[in-house]
Enzyme design. Sequence first.
Site, PDB file in Angstrom:
ATOM      1  N   ASP B 124       0.861  -1.165   0.000  1.00  0.00           N
ATOM      2  CA  ASP B 124       0.000   0.000   0.000  1.00  0.00           C
ATOM      3  C   ASP B 124       0.906   1.226   0.000  1.00  0.00           C
ATOM      4  O   ASP B 124       2.124   1.119   0.054  1.00  0.00           O
ATOM      5  CB  ASP B 124      -0.909  -0.011   1.225  1.00  0.00           C
ATOM      6  CG  ASP B 124      -0.097   0.094   2.497  1.00  0.00           C
ATOM      7  OD1 ASP B 124      -0.633   0.574   3.499  1.00  0.00           O
ATOM      8  OD2 ASP B 124       1.082  -0.297   2.490  1.00  0.00           O
ATOM      9  N   ASP B 178      -3.015   8.197  -1.768  1.00  0.00           N
ATOM     10  CA  ASP B 178      -4.303   8.871  -1.878  1.00  0.00           C
ATOM     11  C   ASP B 178      -4.510   9.752  -0.654  1.00  0.00           C
ATOM     12  O   ASP B 178      -3.912   9.531   0.392  1.00  0.00           O
ATOM     13  CB  ASP B 178      -5.448   7.859  -2.014  1.00  0.00           C
ATOM     14  CG  ASP B 178      -5.387   6.757  -0.955  1.00  0.00           C
ATOM     15  OD1 ASP B 178      -6.387   6.040  -0.805  1.00  0.00           O
ATOM     16  OD2 ASP B 178      -4.330   6.593  -0.298  1.00  0.00           O
ATOM     17  N   GLN B 221     -11.748   7.270  -4.689  1.00  0.00           N
ATOM     18  CA  GLN B 221     -12.207   7.889  -3.444  1.00  0.00           C
ATOM     19  C   GLN B 221     -13.577   8.524  -3.664  1.00  0.00           C
ATOM     20  O   GLN B 221     -14.276   8.193  -4.608  1.00  0.00           O
ATOM     21  CB  GLN B 221     -11.177   8.913  -2.962  1.00  0.00           C
ATOM     22  CG  GLN B 221      -9.839   8.320  -2.577  1.00  0.00           C
ATOM     23  CD  GLN B 221      -9.918   7.486  -1.320  1.00  0.00           C
ATOM     24  OE1 GLN B 221     -10.911   7.518  -0.598  1.00  0.00           O
ATOM     25  NE2 GLN B 221      -8.871   6.738  -1.044  1.00  0.00           N
ATOM     26  N   GLY B 248     -11.386   4.227   0.692  1.00  0.00           N
ATOM     27  CA  GLY B 248     -12.192   5.127   1.495  1.00  0.00           C
ATOM     28  C   GLY B 248     -13.386   4.465   2.145  1.00  0.00           C
ATOM     29  O   GLY B 248     -14.247   5.127   2.720  1.00  0.00           O
ATOM     30  N   ASP B 298      -8.078  -7.555   0.922  1.00  0.00           N
ATOM     31  CA  ASP B 298      -7.057  -7.733   1.955  1.00  0.00           C
ATOM     32  C   ASP B 298      -7.662  -7.331   3.295  1.00  0.00           C
ATOM     33  O   ASP B 298      -8.568  -6.490   3.339  1.00  0.00           O
ATOM     34  CB  ASP B 298      -5.847  -6.832   1.694  1.00  0.00           C
ATOM     35  CG  ASP B 298      -6.071  -5.410   2.194  1.00  0.00           C
ATOM     36  OD1 ASP B 298      -5.513  -5.055   3.265  1.00  0.00           O
ATOM     37  OD2 ASP B 298      -6.822  -4.676   1.531  1.00  0.00           O
ATOM     38  N   CYS B 336     -11.776 -28.927   6.977  1.00  0.00           N
ATOM     39  CA  CYS B 336     -10.616 -28.107   6.617  1.00  0.00           C
ATOM     40  C   CYS B 336      -9.385 -28.975   6.374  1.00  0.00           C
ATOM     41  O   CYS B 336      -9.123 -29.919   7.129  1.00  0.00           O
ATOM     42  CB  CYS B 336     -10.335 -27.103   7.743  1.00  0.00           C
ATOM     43  SG  CYS B 336      -8.915 -26.029   7.423  1.00  0.00           S
ATOM     44  N   CYS B 338      -6.201 -27.858   6.315  1.00  0.00           N
ATOM     45  CA  CYS B 338      -4.971 -27.202   6.744  1.00  0.00           C
ATOM     46  C   CYS B 338      -4.193 -28.085   7.710  1.00  0.00           C
ATOM     47  O   CYS B 338      -4.767 -28.978   8.343  1.00  0.00           O
ATOM     48  CB  CYS B 338      -5.264 -25.839   7.376  1.00  0.00           C
ATOM     49  SG  CYS B 338      -5.639 -25.872   9.149  1.00  0.00           S
ATOM     50  N   CYS B 341      -5.691 -28.494  11.310  1.00  0.00           N
ATOM     51  CA  CYS B 341      -6.865 -29.360  11.423  1.00  0.00           C
ATOM     52  C   CYS B 341      -6.532 -30.816  11.130  1.00  0.00           C
ATOM     53  O   CYS B 341      -7.212 -31.718  11.612  1.00  0.00           O
ATOM     54  CB  CYS B 341      -7.979 -28.862  10.499  1.00  0.00           C
ATOM     55  SG  CYS B 341      -8.698 -27.304  11.075  1.00  0.00           S
ATOM     56  N   HIS B 367      -4.424 -21.895  10.289  1.00  0.00           N
ATOM     57  CA  HIS B 367      -5.801 -22.298   9.990  1.00  0.00           C
ATOM     58  C   HIS B 367      -6.612 -21.149   9.406  1.00  0.00           C
ATOM     59  O   HIS B 367      -7.334 -21.318   8.423  1.00  0.00           O
ATOM     60  CB  HIS B 367      -6.521 -22.836  11.224  1.00  0.00           C
ATOM     61  CG  HIS B 367      -7.986 -22.970  10.995  1.00  0.00           C
ATOM     62  ND1 HIS B 367      -8.548 -24.014  10.279  1.00  0.00           N
ATOM     63  CD2 HIS B 367      -9.020 -22.125  11.275  1.00  0.00           C
ATOM     64  CE1 HIS B 367      -9.854 -23.827  10.169  1.00  0.00           C
ATOM     65  NE2 HIS B 367     -10.175 -22.693  10.770  1.00  0.00           N
TER      66      HIS B 367
END
Lengths: 414, 422
Positions: B124, B178, B221, B248, B298, B336, B338, B341, B367
């Site tokens: 960012d 921004d 924005q 925003g 994100d 799951c 992963c 798990c 997880h």
Amino acid sequence: MKLSLSRVVQGCRLGTLSNLGKKGDRCMEFPGCLLYTRTGSAPHLTHDTLQVISGVPAMTQLTLSSLAEHYEILEEYKEGIGKFIGMPESVFYCSLHDPVNPCPAGFVTNKSVSVWGVGGRLEMTVAKFMAIQQALQPDWLQCLSDGEALCADASSSKRAKKSVDRTLAFLDECLKLQEQSEVLRSCVMIGVIEGGDILEERLRSARETAKRPVGGFLLDGFHGDAMTKETRLRLISSVTAELPENKPRLICGIGQPDEVLECIEAGVDLFESFFPYQATERGCALTFSFDYEPNPEDMVLQQNGQKEGEENGEHIDKIITTKCVPETSFEINLKEKMYRDDFGPLVGGCSCYCCKNHSRAYVHHLLVTNELLAGVLLMMHNFQHYFGFFHAIREALRKDRLGQLKELIYRQAC
Amino acid sequence: MAEPKDPLSMRCPESMTAVAASTTSLGTRAPAALTLRVVAECSRSKARACELRLPHGTVATPVFMPVGTQGTMKGVTAAQLDNLGCRICLGNTYHLGMRPGPELIQKASGLHGFMNWKRNLLTDSGGFQMVSLLALSEVTEEGVRFRSPYDGAEILLSPEKSVEIQNALGSDIMMQLDDVVSSTLTGSRVEEAMHRSIRWLDRCILANQRPDQQNLFAIIQGGLDPALRRKCLEEMTKRNVPGFAIGGLSGGESKEQFWKMVTLSTDQLPREKPRYLMGVGYATDLVVCVALGCDMFDCVFPTRTARFGSALVPTGNLQLKKKQFAKDFRPIDEACTCPTCQRHTRAFLHVLLHSNNTAALHHVTVHNIAYQLQLMNAIRTSIVEHRFPEFVQNFIKTMYGEVGHCPTWAVEALQSVGISLS
């Protein structure tokens, strides 16, 4: 469980323990160390990060102090601590205390011993102790013992005698209960040698414990500053001389490389691996060399924390950042400013995950910014380095190079 | 040599080589460091499944990008993150710009080299952190002026400086600086920020020294004002940037206002460029915003909540430190795949979370990342297999039990794109 001694060199025993574990199919070489855990997990590490480490010992150390308070859960779980913690393949030794967290003294009585968990003090009579072990189902367990002979300010032969008497009494009671439990009969009882710094008491403890049907021996109370190095080693040698050859000798609280070698010479077989964990918590990487037959080029790579031509700068940095001085001379402190732009591995030639993938600069950054990954990476390196040290000891014994290894290690101890 | 007509170009015709090499003029086309291929589109909603080609590999969208603020994914190694299937994650320009600083990272072969992450990285601009983390920051036309919390020095983060740092970090996608204002703010400041963000976008485009390797995204924005949003969209889509973020939002605004701005934005964003909705990570929000046409997301939530012992599951979350899990010998989620798990029970994690062994946090972090990635994968597969609306209905039922418990804003947002929940 079977112990085969392949050779004894200057007091050092080299051999293999076989038929270990519930299925009797695991084995472990000695001299060696056990995998250190905290609450049933290697510190900072999940299965994925643990299994990437080379040389992880076949036997894992669990501490009763971190697990005892959960025994009701384990009773209901029924399948034993190995499966509960997600390490069904490992062989387990359950010690009473954690070598890193000393517990307050003064809580041993003729009837009970206390451990400290997250929830506070847990007092265990023999009955309670064995009930907990029944729920844990370790492969080896340290018998309930009185390890406080040297906890008071003045060493007293009365207190030393009491520690031996109590420990033998606990042993006899525990063995009786073990007989009555099918589950516990498959566990190996490790007898504990006490006696403080009083030779007669140590000898008495050794002889009497050896008479009982124990599977091995733990030499307790030799850690810390309570006695001088000379006294410690003299006592250890005297104790091991009284013990049968065909049973393993463990020691607790000893982890520094030079002290490990001294104890092996005095007849000890197995050690804990809390030392690499302590280094990790200091933000340090173990860098001591155990390569007693190095290539001339490799010598430069392995020098502790030194970049070429920067000896003076390093000295100045150490003065400014005295808070970051490493605990021992076997490690470097990655928090020190000099590592900020050092893009080399923690240790040149090391094949651990951290050294293969990351730099000193990156670990320095993680430490400075308080990131969790610092502990993960340092633990991976430090464990692998330490396990490599024990491998080197065994190789040196095999090839008659112990003298060279000793000289190399003692040179780095200061 | 005939040159393709570029209606946005304001240059005089030049040779093809010069066009390829030229990097900084407004509207100039540089060699693509990003291509988006739309693989499938939902026939009812605005959801799409795409393939995003970036310098460090292909990313399947919709995608959730975990946030590794300071060049690390909080106790999870790069290898573990890769094994979970993560193909793009975030680094924060503000934090890394302060420590260890762009010069050092450049020496380390960029952020990829420094953290040894071989897949894609998105950074960012640093703007949001500064405004949210620092008590005293001042925004002028120049940039954001603030005091370093580490040594008190006065720093100006301008569009040029932000891009300079991101160029040093070498991220595959970088964000324009921004002028960020709180989404609950109204009045002329919002309009001022919107116009300034356009001007700052142009400055960022000019400042990008590596457009053939690093993709600069614009950030739409305009706050919660539809007219301002539309104006911003109209202007920013005139610029030839490889992708757009919807910014925003995800502040203190109501969910009702939130979804309306999201859908308004995607309506006006080009189909062939990725749409990145910043700061969104709750499962329901992800599902709804995919329906509204967003591709990339994100959020710190999954990884942050993990460190408090909170595990994400299709029905919400499990506070594993609570007593109710002490004797629960099931994995966090039976379905799951992963590593946590596969090997561990809620009961063990409960015990470990009450110790000081950090491994507990790592188990839950692994997880939660897996949960997010598996969710996005399931969304994507349902779009490709033309059953996204059914997927949404099932998701809502699992999460909320009855449709009546599903938040109104989500019902209305989904309704607006043709997905009904009854």
